[in-house]
Design a protein around this motif. Structure first.
Motif, PDB file in Angstrom:
ATOM      1  N   UNK A 116       0.244   5.744 -13.412  1.00 35.72           N
ATOM      2  CA  UNK A 116       1.089   4.621 -13.844  1.00 35.72           C
ATOM      3  C   UNK A 116       0.446   3.300 -13.430  1.00 35.72           C
ATOM      4  N   UNK A 117       0.452   2.346 -14.342  1.00 34.63           N
ATOM      5  CA  UNK A 117      -0.144   1.038 -14.075  1.00 34.63           C
ATOM      6  C   UNK A 117       0.634   0.293 -12.992  1.00 34.63           C
ATOM      7  N   UNK A 118      -0.091  -0.414 -12.147  1.00 32.80           N
ATOM      8  CA  UNK A 118       0.521  -1.271 -11.118  1.00 32.80           C
ATOM      9  C   UNK A 118      -0.501  -2.307 -10.673  1.00 32.80           C
TER      10      UNK A 118
ATOM     11  N   UNK B 227       0.823  -1.204   0.000  1.00 32.08           N
ATOM     12  CA  UNK B 227       0.000   0.000   0.000  1.00 32.08           C
ATOM     13  C   UNK B 227       0.863   1.264   0.000  1.00 32.08           C
ATOM     14  N   UNK B 228       1.978   1.236   0.705  1.00 29.88           N
ATOM     15  CA  UNK B 228       2.905   2.377   0.658  1.00 29.88           C
ATOM     16  C   UNK B 228       3.401   2.554  -0.778  1.00 29.88           C
ATOM     17  N   UNK B 229       3.779   1.431  -1.410  1.00 29.29           N
ATOM     18  CA  UNK B 229       4.264   1.487  -2.787  1.00 29.29           C
ATOM     19  C   UNK B 229       3.217   2.014  -3.753  1.00 29.29           C
ATOM     20  N   UNK B 230       1.957   1.616  -3.559  1.00 28.62           N
ATOM     21  CA  UNK B 230       0.892   2.121  -4.426  1.00 28.62           C
ATOM     22  C   UNK B 230       0.778   3.639  -4.322  1.00 28.62           C
ATOM     23  N   UNK B 231       0.996   4.180  -3.118  1.00 27.82           N
ATOM     24  CA  UNK B 231       0.894   5.630  -2.909  1.00 27.82           C
ATOM     25  C   UNK B 231       2.138   6.392  -3.342  1.00 27.82           C
ATOM     26  N   UNK B 232       3.346   5.792  -3.160  1.00 28.12           N
ATOM     27  CA  UNK B 232       4.575   6.573  -3.297  1.00 28.12           C
ATOM     28  C   UNK B 232       5.583   6.088  -4.345  1.00 28.12           C
ATOM     29  N   UNK B 233       5.424   4.887  -4.877  1.00 32.20           N
ATOM     30  CA  UNK B 233       6.443   4.340  -5.775  1.00 32.20           C
ATOM     31  C   UNK B 233       6.045   4.397  -7.252  1.00 32.20           C
ATOM     32  N   UNK B 234       4.882   4.964  -7.544  1.00 29.89           N
ATOM     33  CA  UNK B 234       4.418   5.047  -8.918  1.00 29.89           C
ATOM     34  C   UNK B 234       4.039   6.487  -9.245  1.00 29.89           C
TER      35      UNK B 234
END
Length: 153
Positions: A115-117, A104-111
Motif C-alpha cells: 500500500x502506498x504511503x 516508522x511504526x505506522x510504516x510497518x503496521x498501519x499499511x
C-alpha cells in the motif's frame, strides 16, 4: 535535547509520576501531534495547518493555543509583518524522535503490504534509518531488557 520544564497543563496530571502520562496530557490527542508534525514540515500559519490536517477551525484554535501555552510552539510576526505565525520551540523540536518513531511504526503496521504511503527522507533523499534504542554498550533495548525505576529529585 532541551531540559527546560514545560508548564503544567490546566487539569491535574493523569499520572503525576509517569513521564509517558504527562507527555500524553500535553500532546496525546491526534490533532496536537499532527499540528506538531506539520510544523516540523514547514507549516507556519493557521491556514496552512487547517489545509494540511483538515481540522475544524475551533479545534485548531484550541490546539494552537494549548501547544503555545505549554511551550511547544511560539508565535512571532510573519515575514510580511501582517500576521502571526507559529514556530516550534526547542521543546517542540525535541518531539522529532517521537514523531519519527510513530511514523516508522505506522510504516510497518498501519499499511497493507504494497500500500502506498509517505516516508521521511534526509536532505540527500535517502530514507531515514529505523530508530532503534540501544544501551550504552550498543545492545538493542526492548521491553524484555528494560524496566521503570522511580527517581526522586
Amino acid at each position: 535535547m532541551s531540559t527546560t520544564a514545560l508548564p503544567a497543563p490546566d487539569a491535574e496530571w493523569t499520572d503525576p509520576d509517569c513521564p509517558v502520562a504527562r507527555t500524553l496530557d500535553l500532546v496525546g490527542d491526534r490533532w496536537s501531534l499532527l499540528v506538531v508534525r506539520d510544523a516540523m514540515d514547514g507549516a507556519r500559519s493557521f491556514t496552512e495547518f487547517q489545509r494540511r490536517t483538515g481540522i475544524a477551525r475551533n479545534i485548531l484554535t484550541d490546539r494552537l493555543r494549548k501547544l503555545t501555552a505549554h511551550g511547544l510552539l511560539a508565535q512571532r510576526a510573519a515575514p510580511s509583518g501582517r500576521r502571526q505565525e507559529y514556530v516550534l520551540t526547542d521543546a517542540g523540536r525535541d518531539l522529532f524522535p517521537v514523531i519519527l518513531t510513530l511514523r516508522q511504526w505506522g510504516e510497518r503496521h498501519a499499511f497493507a503490504p504494497g500500500e502506498a504511503h509517505s516516508t521521511l527522507v534526509d536532505q540527500h533523499g535517502s530514507p531515514v534509518p529505523e530508530i532503534a534504542p540501544t544501551s550504552a554498550d550498543g545492545t538493542l533495548l526492548g521491553t524484555d531488557t528494560t524496566h521503570v525505576r522511580k527517581v526522586r529529585r
